[in-house]
Motif scaffolding. Structure first.
Motif, PDB file in Angstrom:
ATOM      1  N   UNK A 114       0.821  -1.210   0.000  1.00  0.00           N
ATOM      2  CA  UNK A 114       0.000   0.000   0.000  1.00  0.00           C
ATOM      3  C   UNK A 114       0.855   1.260   0.000  1.00  0.00           C
ATOM      4  N   UNK A 115       0.334   2.283  -0.665  1.00  0.00           N
ATOM      5  CA  UNK A 115       0.955   3.603  -0.698  1.00  0.00           C
ATOM      6  C   UNK A 115      -0.173   4.629  -0.646  1.00  0.00           C
ATOM      7  N   UNK A 116       0.174   5.846  -0.306  1.00  0.00           N
ATOM      8  CA  UNK A 116      -0.813   6.931  -0.251  1.00  0.00           C
ATOM      9  C   UNK A 116      -0.520   7.887  -1.398  1.00  0.00           C
ATOM     10  N   UNK A 117      -1.561   8.230  -2.119  1.00  0.00           N
ATOM     11  CA  UNK A 117      -1.400   9.137  -3.250  1.00  0.00           C
ATOM     12  C   UNK A 117      -2.331  10.335  -3.150  1.00  0.00           C
ATOM     13  N   UNK A 118      -1.917  11.402  -3.788  1.00  0.00           N
ATOM     14  CA  UNK A 118      -2.716  12.624  -3.868  1.00  0.00           C
ATOM     15  C   UNK A 118      -2.337  13.303  -5.179  1.00  0.00           C
ATOM     16  N   UNK A 119      -3.159  14.201  -5.651  1.00  0.00           N
ATOM     17  CA  UNK A 119      -2.811  14.842  -6.916  1.00  0.00           C
ATOM     18  C   UNK A 119      -3.571  16.112  -7.178  1.00  0.00           C
ATOM     19  N   UNK A 120      -3.266  16.688  -8.312  1.00  0.00           N
ATOM     20  CA  UNK A 120      -3.956  17.882  -8.791  1.00  0.00           C
ATOM     21  C   UNK A 120      -4.296  17.687 -10.258  1.00  0.00           C
ATOM     22  N   UNK A 121      -5.287  18.415 -10.686  1.00  0.00           N
ATOM     23  CA  UNK A 121      -5.676  18.401 -12.085  1.00  0.00           C
ATOM     24  C   UNK A 121      -5.854  19.846 -12.524  1.00  0.00           C
ATOM     25  N   UNK A 122      -5.350  20.146 -13.704  1.00  0.00           N
ATOM     26  CA  UNK A 122      -5.401  21.501 -14.249  1.00  0.00           C
ATOM     27  C   UNK A 122      -6.074  21.444 -15.618  1.00  0.00           C
ATOM     28  N   UNK A 123      -6.929  22.411 -15.878  1.00  0.00           N
ATOM     29  CA  UNK A 123      -7.553  22.526 -17.184  1.00  0.00           C
ATOM     30  C   UNK A 123      -7.688  23.980 -17.567  1.00  0.00           C
ATOM     31  N   UNK A 124      -7.614  24.263 -18.834  1.00  0.00           N
ATOM     32  CA  UNK A 124      -7.730  25.636 -19.329  1.00  0.00           C
ATOM     33  C   UNK A 124      -8.935  25.757 -20.255  1.00  0.00           C
ATOM     34  N   UNK A 125      -9.420  26.978 -20.382  1.00  0.00           N
ATOM     35  CA  UNK A 125     -10.479  27.320 -21.337  1.00  0.00           C
ATOM     36  C   UNK A 125     -10.282  28.790 -21.684  1.00  0.00           C
ATOM     37  N   UNK A 126     -11.242  29.368 -22.384  1.00  0.00           N
ATOM     38  CA  UNK A 126     -11.170  30.789 -22.718  1.00  0.00           C
ATOM     39  C   UNK A 126     -11.142  31.662 -21.466  1.00  0.00           C
ATOM     40  N   UNK A 127     -11.641  31.134 -20.338  1.00  0.00           N
ATOM     41  CA  UNK A 127     -11.687  31.892 -19.088  1.00  0.00           C
ATOM     42  C   UNK A 127     -10.362  31.863 -18.334  1.00  0.00           C
ATOM     43  N   UNK A 128      -9.425  31.039 -18.784  1.00  0.00           N
ATOM     44  CA  UNK A 128      -8.137  30.911 -18.103  1.00  0.00           C
ATOM     45  C   UNK A 128      -7.890  29.475 -17.686  1.00  0.00           C
ATOM     46  N   UNK A 129      -6.871  29.278 -16.869  1.00  0.00           N
ATOM     47  CA  UNK A 129      -6.528  27.942 -16.390  1.00  0.00           C
ATOM     48  C   UNK A 129      -6.926  27.811 -14.931  1.00  0.00           C
ATOM     49  N   UNK A 130      -7.409  26.627 -14.564  1.00  0.00           N
ATOM     50  CA  UNK A 130      -7.910  26.374 -13.231  1.00  0.00           C
ATOM     51  C   UNK A 130      -7.328  25.079 -12.703  1.00  0.00           C
ATOM     52  N   UNK A 131      -6.979  25.079 -11.415  1.00  0.00           N
ATOM     53  CA  UNK A 131      -6.363  23.928 -10.773  1.00  0.00           C
ATOM     54  C   UNK A 131      -7.198  23.500  -9.585  1.00  0.00           C
ATOM     55  N   UNK A 132      -7.331  22.191  -9.404  1.00  0.00           N
ATOM     56  CA  UNK A 132      -8.024  21.668  -8.239  1.00  0.00           C
ATOM     57  C   UNK A 132      -7.330  20.385  -7.788  1.00  0.00           C
ATOM     58  N   UNK A 133      -7.336  20.172  -6.504  1.00  0.00           N
ATOM     59  CA  UNK A 133      -6.752  18.945  -5.977  1.00  0.00           C
ATOM     60  C   UNK A 133      -7.759  17.817  -6.030  1.00  0.00           C
ATOM     61  N   UNK A 134      -7.265  16.588  -6.001  1.00  0.00           N
ATOM     62  CA  UNK A 134      -8.203  15.487  -5.857  1.00  0.00           C
ATOM     63  C   UNK A 134      -7.864  14.699  -4.607  1.00  0.00           C
ATOM     64  N   UNK A 135      -8.833  13.959  -4.068  1.00  0.00           N
ATOM     65  CA  UNK A 135      -8.719  13.385  -2.734  1.00  0.00           C
ATOM     66  C   UNK A 135      -7.527  12.442  -2.556  1.00  0.00           C
ATOM     67  N   UNK A 136      -6.987  12.484  -1.347  1.00  0.00           N
ATOM     68  CA  UNK A 136      -5.959  11.532  -0.953  1.00  0.00           C
ATOM     69  C   UNK A 136      -6.589  10.144  -0.949  1.00  0.00           C
ATOM     70  N   UNK A 137      -5.857   9.175  -1.460  1.00  0.00           N
ATOM     71  CA  UNK A 137      -6.381   7.806  -1.520  1.00  0.00           C
ATOM     72  C   UNK A 137      -5.253   6.798  -1.332  1.00  0.00           C
ATOM     73  N   UNK A 138      -5.626   5.625  -0.865  1.00  0.00           N
ATOM     74  CA  UNK A 138      -4.674   4.527  -0.756  1.00  0.00           C
ATOM     75  C   UNK A 138      -4.668   3.778  -2.083  1.00  0.00           C
ATOM     76  N   UNK A 139      -3.478   3.483  -2.576  1.00  0.00           N
ATOM     77  CA  UNK A 139      -3.356   2.689  -3.797  1.00  0.00           C
ATOM     78  C   UNK A 139      -2.636   1.394  -3.453  1.00  0.00           C
ATOM     79  N   UNK A 140      -2.952   0.367  -4.169  1.00  0.00           N
ATOM     80  CA  UNK A 140      -2.332  -0.946  -3.969  1.00  0.00           C
ATOM     81  C   UNK A 140      -1.315  -1.152  -5.093  1.00  0.00           C
ATOM     82  N   UNK A 141      -0.037  -1.125  -4.743  1.00  0.00           N
ATOM     83  CA  UNK A 141       1.032  -1.322  -5.718  1.00  0.00           C
ATOM     84  C   UNK A 141       1.243  -2.825  -5.886  1.00  0.00           C
ATOM     85  N   UNK A 142       1.119  -3.293  -7.095  1.00  0.00           N
ATOM     86  CA  UNK A 142       1.305  -4.733  -7.396  1.00  0.00           C
ATOM     87  C   UNK A 142       2.520  -4.941  -8.259  1.00  0.00           C
TER      88      UNK A 142
END
Length: 142
Positions: A114-142
């Motif tokens: 098991x490992x813990x992961x977290x991240x961000x996602x960025x997207x742009x449009x005519x209004x500009x670029x926007x960033x948001x985080x996504x939830x921390x989650x446990x991942x199973x490394x195989x």
């Protein structure tokens, strides 16, 4: 009299233009989350982490980052980060999955478990670029 009518008509047109709602560029809709699945790469030098994401068709330049932390032998932590972007990410409003390769940083390699992961996602449009985080989650490394 004609001049007065022209002035009144011009004034009315200017007021109407000032009051009329203008087209406002919309923020792109973009979300992401870790699916919980991950695969060890090159004896722990990296981990391929699966991410589910969705972005609206008006989204340009989608960019996803992932940071991963895992407790390894001796109570030490293996950490790393990676990103996915560009034409490999499809923005059509549907949910898709992509793989983000997270490279180990420092002297500690990742391992299976098991490992813990977290991240961000960025997207742009005519209004500009926007960033948001996504939830921390446990991942199973195989």
């Amino acid at each position: 009299f004609v001049r007065i009518l022209l002035v009144v008509a011009l004034g009315t047109a200017l007021v109407s233009a000032a009051v009329a709602p203008s087209a406002v560029a919309q923020e792109p809709s973009i979300t992401a989350s870790l699916t919980g699945a991950a695969t060890l790469v090159a004896k722990g030098a990296a981990v391929d982490v699966e991410v589910a994401y969705s972005c609206s068709p008006d989204t340009t330049s989608p960019f996803i980052t992932v940071q991963l932390t895992q407790r390894v032998s001796g109570g030490h932590l293996a950490t790393g980060s990676g990103a996915a972007s560009g034409s490999g990410l499809v923005c059509d409003g549907a949910v898709h999955t992509t793989t983000v390769r997270v490279f180990a940083s420092g002297e500690r390699a990742f391992k299976k478990g098991e490992a813990v992961g977290v991240g961000t996602v960025i997207g742009c449009s005519d209004a500009g670029c926007f960033e948001t985080g996504f939830p921390t989650a446990t991942v199973r490394v195989r």
